[in-house]
Design an enzyme around this catalytic site. Sequence first.
Site, PDB file in Angstrom:
ATOM      1  N   TYR A   1      -1.129  30.625  25.670  1.00 30.88           N
ATOM      2  CA  TYR A   1      -0.981  29.221  25.368  1.00 30.88           C
ATOM      3  C   TYR A   1      -1.681  28.445  26.792  1.00 30.88           C
ATOM      4  CZ  TYR A   1       3.102  29.168  22.398  1.00 30.88           C
ATOM      5  OH  TYR A   1       3.915  29.298  21.439  1.00 30.88           O
TER       6      TYR A   1
ATOM      7  N   ASP B   1      11.394  33.877  17.321  1.00 32.04           N
ATOM      8  CA  ASP B   1      11.654  33.305  16.032  1.00 32.04           C
ATOM      9  C   ASP B   1      12.184  34.137  14.881  1.00 32.04           C
ATOM     10  OD1 ASP B   1      10.989  30.865  16.790  1.00 32.04           O
ATOM     11  OD2 ASP B   1      10.104  30.336  14.731  1.00 32.04           O
TER      12      ASP B   1
ATOM     13  N   ASP C   1       6.861  34.229  21.610  1.00 31.71           N
ATOM     14  CA  ASP C   1       7.326  32.939  20.795  1.00 31.71           C
ATOM     15  C   ASP C   1       7.463  33.470  19.386  1.00 31.71           C
ATOM     16  OD1 ASP C   1       7.343  30.459  19.944  1.00 31.71           O
ATOM     17  OD2 ASP C   1       5.473  30.784  18.948  1.00 31.71           O
TER      18      ASP C   1
ATOM     19  N   LYS D   1      -0.434  44.775  22.763  1.00 30.43           N
ATOM     20  CA  LYS D   1      -1.365  44.919  21.834  1.00 30.43           C
ATOM     21  C   LYS D   1      -2.637  45.778  22.493  1.00 30.43           C
ATOM     22  CE  LYS D   1      -2.883  45.046  17.574  1.00 30.43           C
ATOM     23  NZ  LYS D   1      -2.145  46.006  16.345  1.00 30.43           N
TER      24      LYS D   1
ATOM     25  N   ASP E   1       2.956  44.718  16.977  1.00 34.45           N
ATOM     26  CA  ASP E   1       3.048  44.565  15.375  1.00 34.45           C
ATOM     27  C   ASP E   1       4.373  45.934  15.148  1.00 34.45           C
ATOM     28  OD1 ASP E   1       1.454  46.746  16.493  1.00 34.45           O
ATOM     29  OD2 ASP E   1       0.022  46.642  14.767  1.00 34.45           O
TER      30      ASP E   1
HETATM   31  C1  IPM Z   1       9.276  27.448  21.542  1.00 38.83           C
HETATM   32  C2  IPM Z   1       8.584  26.476  20.671  1.00 38.83           C
HETATM   33  C3  IPM Z   1       7.666  26.170  21.679  1.00 38.83           C
HETATM   34  C4  IPM Z   1       6.708  27.066  21.993  1.00 38.83           C
HETATM   35  C5  IPM Z   1       6.534  24.820  20.930  1.00 38.83           C
HETATM   36  C6  IPM Z   1       7.579  23.566  20.595  1.00 38.83           C
HETATM   37  C7  IPM Z   1       5.524  24.135  21.834  1.00 38.83           C
HETATM   38  O1  IPM Z   1       8.029  26.989  19.646  1.00 38.83           O
HETATM   39  O2  IPM Z   1       9.808  27.203  22.573  1.00 38.83           O
HETATM   40  O3  IPM Z   1       9.336  28.567  21.112  1.00 38.83           O
HETATM   41  O4  IPM Z   1       5.618  27.546  21.172  1.00 38.83           O
HETATM   42  O5  IPM Z   1       6.579  27.687  22.944  1.00 38.83           O
HETATM   43 MG    MG Z   2       8.825  28.833  19.175  1.00 35.08          MG
END
Ligand code: IPM
Ligand code: MG
Length: 352
Positions: free
Chosen positions: A141, A251, A247, A191, A223
């Site tokens: 990032y 999710d 990240d 990785k 992975d």
């Molecule tokens: C998170 C979000 C953020 C990230 C975005 C909104 C920049 O996806 O907090 O996980 O990628 O960190």
């Molecule tokens: Mg995110």
Amino acid sequence: MNGKIVVLPGDGIGPEVTAQAVRVLQAVAAKYGHSFAFIERLIGGSAIDREGTPLSADTLSVCQEADAVLLGAVGGPQWDDPEAQIRPEQGLLGLRKGLGVFANLRPVTVHPALVSFSPLKEEKLSGVDILVVRELTGGLYFGLPRGREVRNGQMRAVDTLEYQEDEIRRVVDLAFRLAQSRRKRVASVDKANVLESSRLWRQVANMVGKGYPDVSLEHILVDTAAMKLTSNPAGFDVLVTENMFGDILTDEASVLAGSMGMLPSASLGEKGPGLYEPIHGSAPDIAGKGMANPVGAILSAALLLRYSLHLEGPARRVESAVNRAIDDGNRTADIAGTLSTQQMGDAIIKRL
Ligand code: IPM
Ligand code: MG
């Protein structure tokens, strides 16, 4: 105690869910005789519209001087032009960097009453209690160089994944410390079969691990970790990993809980204020309808009580109130209910 809390509602459903988290904090203050001051500022798309920048210097410095920052969400289709130079997400990334919150804690648990909302089989979900520690101010990032150009008639773009030893050490060290008060197992996700930065990550993780003989360390490729999060999620305790890997994996892990609306996060640095935000986004499709699930934001407020204000008792009371509200059948639309955001807040506050 006195606490100074900056509230950054942000975009989309951010203002709706943070309003409920603030109500919960106010109820905690009243009940336990604390005094919290709330200072509201803009971030993200709403800050672009009204202040011309997703995070003003003034907002950042107000945050830096607070005890904690509570954030809703940033982003939305109106600011999504891929050619745009200014984006809402820059506000969030600038805030994380500006506060130095290098570790993002994302606990994932499954409320027993909500197992049917996860696409996974019920038996896979029992015993799931994961803490993902995502590195938050380095890695892919933030690495330089980054950018886009046209060279030899071809469009090109570059992002850089770079880590320095101490950036890895401090986040892995925190993961180990957190594991000591849990099931004492750290899985370091990388990785290392491909990436040089991951081979450094693994080497540093091994060095840090030597200082924690009571905690086991396993290395797992990202992975494989993605696969195991669905095939055997109960097998994980603490996961620690690079920014972008974290990240993506969080999710994925949120699916275990049945709804993204349920999950909180805490971002912590060496010192200074922590940043607390639900892991869900701004959900523009339901924004302004008063139907978003405030649980992720309210549980983030519980983490704020725990990590920034050191009020462990009240933090547990909030978590328990959320659990009992769900036990008693209180549900927003994301978990097949009919309660509004405010009614869900009411149900939780009533149980505090
Ligand atoms: C998170 C979000 C953020 C990230 C975005 C909104 C920049 O996806 O907090 O996980 O990628 O960190
Ligand atoms: Mg995110």
